[in-house]
Scaffold this motif. Sequence first.
Motif, PDB file in Angstrom:
ATOM      1  N   LEU A  94       9.745  11.411   2.246  1.00 40.31           N
ATOM      2  CA  LEU A  94      10.001  11.696   0.870  1.00 40.31           C
ATOM      3  C   LEU A  94      10.873   9.983   0.887  1.00 40.31           C
ATOM      4  N   ARG A  95      11.782   9.606   1.626  1.00 46.24           N
ATOM      5  CA  ARG A  95      12.329   8.834   1.654  1.00 46.24           C
ATOM      6  C   ARG A  95      11.853   7.654   2.219  1.00 46.24           C
ATOM      7  N   ALA A  96      10.478   7.904   2.901  1.00 45.74           N
ATOM      8  CA  ALA A  96       9.842   6.516   3.062  1.00 45.74           C
ATOM      9  C   ALA A  96       9.340   6.139   2.733  1.00 45.74           C
ATOM     10  N   ALA A  97       8.322   6.962   1.256  1.00 47.33           N
ATOM     11  CA  ALA A  97       7.448   7.096  -0.055  1.00 47.33           C
ATOM     12  C   ALA A  97       8.308   6.062  -1.357  1.00 47.33           C
ATOM     13  N   ARG A  98       9.566   6.970  -1.061  1.00 45.97           N
ATOM     14  CA  ARG A  98      10.146   6.118  -1.656  1.00 45.97           C
ATOM     15  C   ARG A  98      10.900   4.999  -1.701  1.00 45.97           C
ATOM     16  N   ALA A  99      11.220   4.939  -0.609  1.00 40.17           N
ATOM     17  CA  ALA A  99      11.721   2.818  -0.053  1.00 40.17           C
ATOM     18  C   ALA A  99      10.320   1.944   0.044  1.00 40.17           C
ATOM     19  N   ALA A 100       9.157   2.836   0.110  1.00 38.36           N
ATOM     20  CA  ALA A 100       7.371   2.117  -0.139  1.00 38.36           C
ATOM     21  C   ALA A 100       7.766   1.408  -1.200  1.00 38.36           C
ATOM     22  N   LEU A 101       7.900   2.196  -2.389  1.00 39.35           N
ATOM     23  CA  LEU A 101       7.813   2.028  -3.863  1.00 39.35           C
ATOM     24  C   LEU A 101       8.654   1.476  -3.884  1.00 39.35           C
ATOM     25  N   ARG A 102       9.915   1.399  -3.334  1.00 40.85           N
ATOM     26  CA  ARG A 102      11.302   0.400  -4.344  1.00 40.85           C
ATOM     27  C   ARG A 102      10.421  -1.072  -3.338  1.00 40.85           C
ATOM     28  N   ALA A 103      10.132  -1.453  -2.618  1.00 44.55           N
ATOM     29  CA  ALA A 103       9.575  -2.418  -1.601  1.00 44.55           C
ATOM     30  C   ALA A 103       8.468  -3.256  -2.394  1.00 44.55           C
ATOM     31  N   ALA A 104       7.576  -2.016  -2.999  1.00 45.45           N
ATOM     32  CA  ALA A 104       6.526  -2.515  -3.705  1.00 45.45           C
ATOM     33  C   ALA A 104       6.825  -3.263  -5.658  1.00 45.45           C
ATOM     34  N   LEU A 105       8.077  -2.762  -6.005  1.00 44.16           N
ATOM     35  CA  LEU A 105       8.679  -3.436  -7.222  1.00 44.16           C
ATOM     36  C   LEU A 105       8.558  -4.889  -7.015  1.00 44.16           C
ATOM     37  N   ASP A 106       8.539  -5.694  -5.786  1.00 44.33           N
ATOM     38  CA  ASP A 106       8.271  -7.214  -5.982  1.00 44.33           C
ATOM     39  C   ASP A 106       7.438  -7.524  -5.773  1.00 44.33           C
ATOM     40  N   SER A 107       6.376  -6.763  -4.772  1.00 43.11           N
ATOM     41  CA  SER A 107       5.220  -7.274  -4.731  1.00 43.11           C
ATOM     42  C   SER A 107       4.401  -7.645  -5.844  1.00 43.11           C
ATOM     43  N   PRO A 108       3.398  -8.106  -5.106  1.00 43.51           N
ATOM     44  CA  PRO A 108       2.615  -8.557  -6.261  1.00 43.51           C
ATOM     45  C   PRO A 108       1.474  -7.865  -6.438  1.00 43.51           C
ATOM     46  N   PRO A 109       0.900  -7.661  -7.748  1.00 41.12           N
ATOM     47  CA  PRO A 109       0.199  -6.776  -8.331  1.00 41.12           C
ATOM     48  C   PRO A 109      -1.002  -6.082  -7.315  1.00 41.12           C
ATOM     49  N   ARG A 110      -1.422  -6.858  -6.266  1.00 38.74           N
ATOM     50  CA  ARG A 110      -2.541  -6.192  -5.443  1.00 38.74           C
ATOM     51  C   ARG A 110      -2.262  -5.064  -4.274  1.00 38.74           C
ATOM     52  N   ALA A 111      -0.505  -6.117  -3.673  1.00 39.95           N
ATOM     53  CA  ALA A 111      -0.135  -5.990  -3.145  1.00 39.95           C
ATOM     54  C   ALA A 111       0.279  -4.045  -3.078  1.00 39.95           C
ATOM     55  N   ALA A 112       1.604  -4.190  -4.580  1.00 37.90           N
ATOM     56  CA  ALA A 112       1.384  -3.056  -5.061  1.00 37.90           C
ATOM     57  C   ALA A 112       0.717  -1.891  -4.880  1.00 37.90           C
ATOM     58  N   LEU A 113      -0.842  -1.835  -5.252  1.00 40.36           N
ATOM     59  CA  LEU A 113      -1.451  -1.476  -5.396  1.00 40.36           C
ATOM     60  C   LEU A 113      -1.774  -1.002  -4.498  1.00 40.36           C
ATOM     61  N   ARG A 114      -1.470  -1.208  -3.338  1.00 43.94           N
ATOM     62  CA  ARG A 114      -1.528  -0.606  -2.127  1.00 43.94           C
ATOM     63  C   ARG A 114      -0.656  -0.100  -1.804  1.00 43.94           C
ATOM     64  N   ALA A 115       0.372  -0.640  -1.595  1.00 47.53           N
ATOM     65  CA  ALA A 115       2.267   0.453  -1.262  1.00 47.53           C
ATOM     66  C   ALA A 115       1.451   1.835  -2.397  1.00 47.53           C
ATOM     67  N   THR A 116       1.316   1.852  -3.562  1.00 53.80           N
ATOM     68  CA  THR A 116       1.145   3.806  -4.187  1.00 53.80           C
ATOM     69  C   THR A 116       0.447   4.554  -3.634  1.00 53.80           C
ATOM     70  N   SER A 117      -0.847   3.422  -3.037  1.00 50.24           N
ATOM     71  CA  SER A 117      -2.066   4.116  -2.452  1.00 50.24           C
ATOM     72  C   SER A 117      -1.483   4.680  -0.891  1.00 50.24           C
ATOM     73  N   ALA A 118      -0.576   4.052  -0.492  1.00 55.81           N
ATOM     74  CA  ALA A 118      -0.304   4.439   0.609  1.00 55.81           C
ATOM     75  C   ALA A 118       1.545   5.514   0.523  1.00 55.81           C
ATOM     76  N   VAL A 119       1.958   5.682  -1.373  1.00 55.29           N
ATOM     77  CA  VAL A 119       2.942   6.717  -1.012  1.00 55.29           C
ATOM     78  C   VAL A 119       2.267   7.338  -1.687  1.00 55.29           C
ATOM     79  N   ASN A 120       0.666   7.675  -2.328  1.00 54.21           N
ATOM     80  CA  ASN A 120      -0.069   8.486  -2.341  1.00 54.21           C
ATOM     81  C   ASN A 120       0.056   9.704  -1.057  1.00 54.21           C
ATOM     82  N   ARG A 121      -0.712   9.290   0.367  1.00 49.89           N
ATOM     83  CA  ARG A 121      -0.603   9.472   0.880  1.00 49.89           C
ATOM     84  C   ARG A 121       0.184  10.245   1.445  1.00 49.89           C
ATOM     85  N   ILE A 122       1.048   9.842   1.589  1.00 52.50           N
ATOM     86  CA  ILE A 122       2.363  10.892   1.991  1.00 52.50           C
ATOM     87  C   ILE A 122       3.311  11.633   1.188  1.00 52.50           C
ATOM     88  N   LEU A 123       2.308  11.904  -0.175  1.00 56.69           N
ATOM     89  CA  LEU A 123       2.816  12.726  -1.110  1.00 56.69           C
ATOM     90  C   LEU A 123       1.940  13.678  -0.608  1.00 56.69           C
TER      91      LEU A 123
END
Length: 139
Positions: A94-123
């Motif tokens: 959960l700490r890793a998922a939260r950190a990944a989402l925080r980092a994705a907030l400053d990313s371009p939309p496509r990178a944010a989509l990839r990050a949310t896919s990774a976060v969803n796998r962690i969840l």
Amino acid sequence: MWSVPTGRLVALVVVVVGLALAGCGGSSHGRAKGGGESASERADARAYYVVATSSGMLRAEAATLVVRHRRLDRYRRKDIARRLAAVAPRDRDLRAARAALRAALDSPPRAALRATSAVNRILARYAKRHPEVVGLLPD
């Protein structure tokens, strides 16, 4: 009749459902089978919910922005960042998922989509280990 952009509508639905669920289950009678929950379990259940709903909000917004070739609205970023800062998960995933989402907030939309896919796998991995959290989110 007025028109609402699809991404904003999806984000609004996620927020409304999230607010409705946040008000549910607050009584002391909602304890897990076999006794009460520890503070760590409660913190992680809350973090799971916040990370999952934040991931959905970011994903819905990013998907819309990919089509429109725009960046995530700064107010939306601040709102999601505030939600993520309000939880302190104890679980490593959960700490890793939260950190990944925080980092994705400053990313371009496509990178944010990839990050949310990774976060969803962690969840999903976390939910497999802790099936009691599955009921926290709508289908």
